[in-house]
Scaffold this active site. Structure first.
Site, PDB file in Angstrom:
ATOM      1  N   SER A   1      19.028  54.552 -18.738  1.00  0.00           N
ATOM      2  CA  SER A   1      17.439  54.679 -18.426  1.00  0.00           C
ATOM      3  C   SER A   1      17.600  55.848 -17.413  1.00  0.00           C
ATOM      4  CB  SER A   1      17.117  53.426 -17.645  1.00  0.00           C
ATOM      5  OG  SER A   1      15.923  53.860 -16.857  1.00  0.00           O
TER       6      SER A   1
ATOM      7  N   TYR B   1      17.416  46.625 -11.262  1.00  0.00           N
ATOM      8  CA  TYR B   1      17.639  47.410 -12.517  1.00  0.00           C
ATOM      9  C   TYR B   1      18.010  48.797 -12.282  1.00  0.00           C
ATOM     10  CZ  TYR B   1      15.300  49.512 -16.735  1.00  0.00           C
ATOM     11  OH  TYR B   1      15.326  50.056 -17.994  1.00  0.00           O
TER      12      TYR B   1
HETATM   13  P1  NAD Z   1      12.119  44.954 -24.943  1.00  0.00           P
HETATM   14  O1  NAD Z   1      11.507  43.954 -24.049  1.00  0.00           O
HETATM   15  O2  NAD Z   1      11.108  45.334 -26.097  1.00  0.00           O
HETATM   16  O3  NAD Z   1      13.308  44.190 -25.650  1.00  0.00           O
HETATM   17  C1  NAD Z   1      14.422  43.698 -25.163  1.00  0.00           C
HETATM   18  C2  NAD Z   1      15.457  42.921 -25.975  1.00  0.00           C
HETATM   19  O4  NAD Z   1      16.221  42.263 -25.239  1.00  0.00           O
HETATM   20  C3  NAD Z   1      14.570  42.113 -26.809  1.00  0.00           C
HETATM   21  O5  NAD Z   1      15.275  42.007 -27.992  1.00  0.00           O
HETATM   22  C4  NAD Z   1      14.984  40.561 -26.114  1.00  0.00           C
HETATM   23  O6  NAD Z   1      15.055  39.587 -26.783  1.00  0.00           O
HETATM   24  C5  NAD Z   1      16.561  40.877 -25.534  1.00  0.00           C
HETATM   25  N1  NAD Z   1      16.868  40.169 -24.519  1.00  0.00           N
HETATM   26  C6  NAD Z   1      16.357  39.970 -23.249  1.00  0.00           C
HETATM   27  N2  NAD Z   1      16.772  39.175 -22.602  1.00  0.00           N
HETATM   28  C7  NAD Z   1      18.152  38.955 -23.634  1.00  0.00           C
HETATM   29  C8  NAD Z   1      19.288  37.730 -23.322  1.00  0.00           C
HETATM   30  N3  NAD Z   1      19.333  37.112 -22.214  1.00  0.00           N
HETATM   31  N4  NAD Z   1      20.264  37.631 -24.542  1.00  0.00           N
HETATM   32  C9  NAD Z   1      19.845  38.762 -25.408  1.00  0.00           C
HETATM   33  N5  NAD Z   1      18.761  39.467 -25.579  1.00  0.00           N
HETATM   34  C10 NAD Z   1      17.931  39.451 -24.646  1.00  0.00           C
HETATM   35  O7  NAD Z   1      12.511  45.991 -24.153  1.00  0.00           O
HETATM   36  P2  NAD Z   1      12.793  47.588 -24.393  1.00  0.00           P
HETATM   37  O8  NAD Z   1      11.794  48.400 -23.732  1.00  0.00           O
HETATM   38  O9  NAD Z   1      13.147  47.986 -25.933  1.00  0.00           O
HETATM   39  O10 NAD Z   1      14.189  47.497 -23.731  1.00  0.00           O
HETATM   40  C11 NAD Z   1      15.503  47.998 -24.330  1.00  0.00           C
HETATM   41  C12 NAD Z   1      16.302  48.722 -23.362  1.00  0.00           C
HETATM   42  O11 NAD Z   1      16.059  49.984 -23.136  1.00  0.00           O
HETATM   43  C13 NAD Z   1      16.710  47.808 -22.194  1.00  0.00           C
HETATM   44  O12 NAD Z   1      18.030  48.094 -21.881  1.00  0.00           O
HETATM   45  C14 NAD Z   1      15.828  48.740 -21.211  1.00  0.00           C
HETATM   46  O13 NAD Z   1      16.310  48.629 -19.794  1.00  0.00           O
HETATM   47  C15 NAD Z   1      15.990  50.076 -21.570  1.00  0.00           C
HETATM   48  N6  NAD Z   1      15.055  51.134 -21.482  1.00  0.00           N
HETATM   49  C16 NAD Z   1      13.586  51.032 -21.439  1.00  0.00           C
HETATM   50  C17 NAD Z   1      12.676  51.735 -21.393  1.00  0.00           C
HETATM   51  C18 NAD Z   1      11.392  51.700 -21.607  1.00  0.00           C
HETATM   52  O14 NAD Z   1      10.561  52.395 -21.027  1.00  0.00           O
HETATM   53  N7  NAD Z   1      10.986  51.066 -22.565  1.00  0.00           N
HETATM   54  C19 NAD Z   1      13.117  53.042 -20.418  1.00  0.00           C
HETATM   55  C20 NAD Z   1      14.582  53.182 -20.249  1.00  0.00           C
HETATM   56  C21 NAD Z   1      15.384  52.391 -20.585  1.00  0.00           C
END
Ligand code: NAD
Length: 261
Positions: free
Chosen positions: A143, A156
């Protein structure tokens, strides 16, 4: 279809960025092990739909990324189905927003487990077969918070800085083995994870929904646009190409200029 005959395991791939990685890699012919927290009937539908749309094999693993034994089983299941995991993407993640002195202990533990430790467990389990094959791609979703901090996101930010360190260490250990290890560092991407943190951010900062979106989220993103899940997935696909063979140990921002400031 340069990933035909490759298998990719992606944690947290039932939603958001993880699902976009799954779709982009399948489009290039990769078989998939997908994972996430989802009711079994919905997971089976997602599995079957991906397999049908892209003509690849797809296995769903319900492994909980807070549980090391289940994480090991997730990799083992993929290896049983496909021989080896060639591409490992650590992506499962959650967020919680609160001041440190009010941060619930269980939320700290859960975020460190899912957003950081699970990547250690998957890498540890997948590396022996990658080394045997002399080829591998490990991509960790970090991130912008792997490079800079924001208030109220202590767990985080700590986990994501940890992911950058784990990425560098793993990359050095396998640099001569045909395996690259990198982290992708997105800025704000419009996904359920971002949408869910809006109410808490409204509360801790005393702002409206529009103010959270424009004055907190997009305030630091110079393009004033959310990054898209497809853009993040396109970078992951590039990291799997031969052209990206010398990129390793890097944490690559895709953040509309956020960390340039
Ligand atoms: P999201 O909530 O859409 O998806 C999260 C995924 O993780 C889902 O498939 C969920 O089922 C899974 N998950 C959650 N807890 C779990 C567990 N205990 N075991 C197995 N799976 C689990 O989120 P996203 O925004 O797509 O985020 C995905 C990654 O990207 C994360 O690591 C997040 O930190 C990172 N990220 C997101 C952003 C953003 O702005 N959305 C920015 C930077 C980094």
């Amino acid at each position: 279809m340069f990933l035909k005959d490759r298998a990719a395991a992606i944690t947290g791939s039932t939603s958001g960025i993880g699902l976009a990685y799954a779709r982009a890699l399948a489009k290039e012919g990769a078989n998939l092990v997908i994972n996430g927290i989802m009711p079994p009937d919905e997971a089976e539908k997602l599995r079957a739909d991906l397999a049908q749309e892209f003509g690849v094999k797809v296995v769903f693993s319900p492994a909980d990324m807070t549980k090391p034994a289940e994480i090991a089983a997730f990799i083992a299941e993929g290896e049983k189905a496909f021989g080896a995991i060639d591409i490992l993407i650590n992506n499962a993640g959650i967020q919680y927003v609160a001041p440190i002195d009010e941060f619930p202990l269980e939320k700290w533990d859960q975020i460190i487990a899912i957003n950081l430790s699970s990547a250690f467990h998957t890498i540890r389990a997948a590396l022996p077969k990658m080394k045997e094959k002399g080829w591998g791609r490990i991509i960790n979703t970090a991130s912008a918070h792997a490079l800079v901090a924001s208030p109220f996101k202590s767990a985080y930010v700590a986990a994501k800085h940890g992911i950058a360190g784990l990425t560098k260490t793993a990359a050095l250990e396998v640099a001569t083995k045909g395996i690259t290890v990198n982290a992708i560092a997105p800025g704000y991407v419009w996904t359920p994870l971002v949408e869910k943190q809006i109410p808490d951010t409204m509360k801790v900062r005393g702002l409206t929904r529009e103010q959270v979106i424009n004055d907190v989220m997009l305030e630091g993103q110079p393009t004033k646009e959310f990054v898209t899940v497809e853009q993040v997935a396109a970078l992951a696909v590039f990291l799997c190409t031969d052209g990206a063979k010398s990129i390793t140990g890097a944490t690559l921002p895709i953040d509309g200029g956020w960390t340039a400031e």
